[in-house]
Enzyme design. Sequence first.
Site, PDB file in Angstrom:
ATOM      1  N   GLY A  98       0.262  -5.040   0.754  1.00 44.49           N
ATOM      2  CA  GLY A  98       1.715  -4.989   0.891  1.00 44.49           C
ATOM      3  C   GLY A  98       2.206  -6.185   1.685  1.00 44.49           C
ATOM      4  O   GLY A  98       1.605  -6.557   2.704  1.00 44.49           O
TER       5      GLY A  98
ATOM      6  N   GLU B  11       8.361   0.587  -7.087  1.00 44.99           N
ATOM      7  CA  GLU B  11       8.368  -0.864  -7.336  1.00 44.99           C
ATOM      8  C   GLU B  11       8.837  -1.208  -8.756  1.00 44.99           C
ATOM      9  O   GLU B  11       8.543  -2.290  -9.261  1.00 44.99           O
ATOM     10  CB  GLU B  11       6.951  -1.429  -7.109  1.00 44.99           C
ATOM     11  CG  GLU B  11       6.377  -1.173  -5.721  1.00 44.99           C
ATOM     12  CD  GLU B  11       7.139  -1.843  -4.594  1.00 44.99           C
ATOM     13  OE1 GLU B  11       7.689  -2.932  -4.814  1.00 44.99           O
ATOM     14  OE2 GLU B  11       7.222  -1.248  -3.498  1.00 44.99           O
TER      15      GLU B  11
HETATM   16  C1  SIN Z   1       5.514  -5.162  -1.150  1.00 45.36           C
HETATM   17  O1  SIN Z   1       6.032  -4.759  -0.119  1.00 45.36           O
HETATM   18  O2  SIN Z   1       4.292  -5.425  -1.193  1.00 45.36           O
HETATM   19  C2  SIN Z   1       6.303  -5.333  -2.416  1.00 45.36           C
HETATM   20  C3  SIN Z   1       7.733  -5.619  -2.231  1.00 45.36           C
HETATM   21  C4  SIN Z   1       8.512  -4.521  -1.564  1.00 45.36           C
HETATM   22  O3  SIN Z   1       8.365  -3.354  -1.940  1.00 45.36           O
HETATM   23  O4  SIN Z   1       9.302  -4.806  -0.662  1.00 45.36           O
END
Ligand code: SIN
Length: 200
Positions: A25, A99
């Site tokens: 993430g 997502e």
């Molecule tokens: C992530 O956080 O890895 C992906 C983008 C988001 O959900 O802000």
Amino acid sequence: MSTDTTLLNQRMTHFDGHDEIWLFGYGSLIWKADFPYLERRPAHIHGWVRRFWQGSHDHRGTPESPGRVVTLLHEPGATCHGMAYRITPDVLAPLDVREKNGYLREVTRLFFDDTASDATAENDKKVESAEGLVYLATSDNAAFLGEAPLDAIAEQIANAHGPSGANRDYLINLACALQELGVDDPHVFALAHRLHHVGH
Ligand code: SIN
């Protein structure tokens, strides 16, 4: 504009048969871990930089007034720091929904940041890298907004609100989480700084 990527992601078979998967993430997944995980470890990936270039029509903005959230841009030699989560495969379905505004699951090698050279006996046993996945919104997705002057991005973030809350909270939470991790991200910190000078 936006395109729901949920079904595309559910067709991904790369980790079929695995009972655990590492997820990297780099945006809200750092500071909003509202999903079950077995373990989490600070980590980084190579060849990518974090940018507020992805539109948010479903979480931090609306179709009429999209917000901006982060995605990753390919940049040889770059490093992107974030948080890795060891999850079970059933956690992917709700993550695909979260997502869905343009992000696709991609396979990536992630390198853990908690394997210090003066490692304790426990850290000694920890693996240093793993194959995992990352949700990536590439420039060809319908919600991609792309580059803009930092002042314009900060202005857009200051004014956008969506079902998940104010866009400014996304930016502030990300900047705080990166600070806590000891990560320097000039793009994110420059935007957070500008946000203080933009009215509500
Ligand atoms: C992530 O956080 O890895 C992906 C983008 C988001 O959900 O802000």
